[in-house]
Design a protein around this motif. Structure first.
Motif, PDB file in Angstrom:
ATOM      1  N   GLY A  87       0.794  -1.209   0.000  1.00  0.00           N
ATOM      2  CA  GLY A  87       0.000   0.000   0.000  1.00  0.00           C
ATOM      3  C   GLY A  87       0.834   1.269   0.000  1.00  0.00           C
ATOM      4  O   GLY A  87       2.052   1.245  -0.149  1.00  0.00           O
ATOM      5  N   VAL A  88       0.149   2.395   0.172  1.00  0.00           N
ATOM      6  CA  VAL A  88       0.752   3.723   0.153  1.00  0.00           C
ATOM      7  C   VAL A  88       0.149   4.526   1.307  1.00  0.00           C
ATOM      8  O   VAL A  88      -1.063   4.453   1.545  1.00  0.00           O
ATOM      9  CB  VAL A  88       0.445   4.443  -1.183  1.00  0.00           C
ATOM     10  CG1 VAL A  88       1.003   5.851  -1.193  1.00  0.00           C
ATOM     11  CG2 VAL A  88       0.963   3.645  -2.358  1.00  0.00           C
ATOM     12  N   LYS A  89       0.970   5.310   1.983  1.00  0.00           N
ATOM     13  CA  LYS A  89       0.439   6.147   3.060  1.00  0.00           C
ATOM     14  C   LYS A  89      -0.483   7.206   2.461  1.00  0.00           C
ATOM     15  O   LYS A  89      -0.105   7.943   1.568  1.00  0.00           O
ATOM     16  CB  LYS A  89       1.567   6.802   3.853  1.00  0.00           C
ATOM     17  CG  LYS A  89       1.054   7.573   5.053  1.00  0.00           C
ATOM     18  CD  LYS A  89       2.085   8.049   6.052  1.00  0.00           C
ATOM     19  CE  LYS A  89       3.401   8.408   5.507  1.00  0.00           C
ATOM     20  NZ  LYS A  89       4.277   9.081   6.483  1.00  0.00           N
ATOM     21  N   LEU A  90      -1.702   7.281   2.984  1.00  0.00           N
ATOM     22  CA  LEU A  90      -2.701   8.218   2.497  1.00  0.00           C
ATOM     23  C   LEU A  90      -2.716   9.508   3.319  1.00  0.00           C
ATOM     24  O   LEU A  90      -2.868  10.595   2.777  1.00  0.00           O
ATOM     25  CB  LEU A  90      -4.078   7.552   2.541  1.00  0.00           C
ATOM     26  CG  LEU A  90      -5.284   8.324   2.039  1.00  0.00           C
ATOM     27  CD1 LEU A  90      -5.102   8.705   0.568  1.00  0.00           C
ATOM     28  CD2 LEU A  90      -6.546   7.511   2.217  1.00  0.00           C
ATOM     29  N   ASP A  91      -2.536   9.388   4.626  1.00  0.00           N
ATOM     30  CA  ASP A  91      -2.599  10.569   5.485  1.00  0.00           C
ATOM     31  C   ASP A  91      -1.940  10.240   6.820  1.00  0.00           C
ATOM     32  O   ASP A  91      -1.688   9.071   7.127  1.00  0.00           O
ATOM     33  CB  ASP A  91      -4.061  10.965   5.713  1.00  0.00           C
ATOM     34  CG  ASP A  91      -4.258  12.451   5.985  1.00  0.00           C
ATOM     35  OD1 ASP A  91      -3.272  13.162   6.271  1.00  0.00           O
ATOM     36  OD2 ASP A  91      -5.424  12.898   5.899  1.00  0.00           O
ATOM     37  N   GLU A  92      -1.680  11.287   7.607  1.00  0.00           N
ATOM     38  CA  GLU A  92      -1.091  11.087   8.931  1.00  0.00           C
ATOM     39  C   GLU A  92      -1.483  12.230   9.858  1.00  0.00           C
ATOM     40  O   GLU A  92      -1.838  13.316   9.402  1.00  0.00           O
ATOM     41  CB  GLU A  92       0.429  10.979   8.836  1.00  0.00           C
ATOM     42  CG  GLU A  92       1.091  12.197   8.273  1.00  0.00           C
ATOM     43  CD  GLU A  92       2.581  12.023   8.028  1.00  0.00           C
ATOM     44  OE1 GLU A  92       3.203  13.032   7.672  1.00  0.00           O
ATOM     45  OE2 GLU A  92       3.125  10.917   8.182  1.00  0.00           O
TER      46      GLU A  92
END
Length: 132
Positions: A87-92
């Protein structure tokens, strides 16, 4: 204001659209039966989400909160048919306990969209829950 990695994710997803004129990226009236919604909690982070796949698109919304005074950031990750299995980081949420992030996302996939909640020490020593 969107972070660079959010714009990058949208660019990765938009790459799947090249040469595809009939793809609809606006939200559609999602059937309540087709939507998956829930919450996920790991030490230091809570995620509330809804994922609604349709014929040509999937819409999702989420609310992510940092819940611990541990110096770690709360993260939400997305996996789609165009990303790797990791996956890919979407938000933090990076402001410490009580900080939060929320957003809506629409992608050109009718299935195969998953989220997971993670925490990390500035992108190292990442700990994650399972794909939702």
């Amino acid at each position: 204001m969107k972070q660079a990695w959010q714009r990058g994710l949208r660019a990765v997803i938009a790459t799947g659209l090249v040469g595809t004129a009939a793809v609809v990226l606006s939200p559609t009236a999602a059937s309540a039966a087709a939507c998956r919604s829930g919450t996920a909690t790991i030490s230091g982070a809570d995620l509330t989400y809804q994922i609604c796949p349709e014929a040509f698109t999937t819409g999702l919304s989420y609310f992510l909160e940092d819940t611990a005074k541990d110096g770690r950031r709360a993260e939400v990750w997305i996996k789609t048919p165009s990303t790797s299995t990791g996956g890919v980081k979407l938000d933090e949420a990076t402001g410490g306990v009580g900080d939060w992030a929320e957003d809506e996302w629409y992608g050109p996939f009718s299935s195969g969209v998953y989220l997971k909640v993670c925490t990390s020490d500035a992108n190292t020593n990442r700990r994650c829950g399972g794909w939702l």
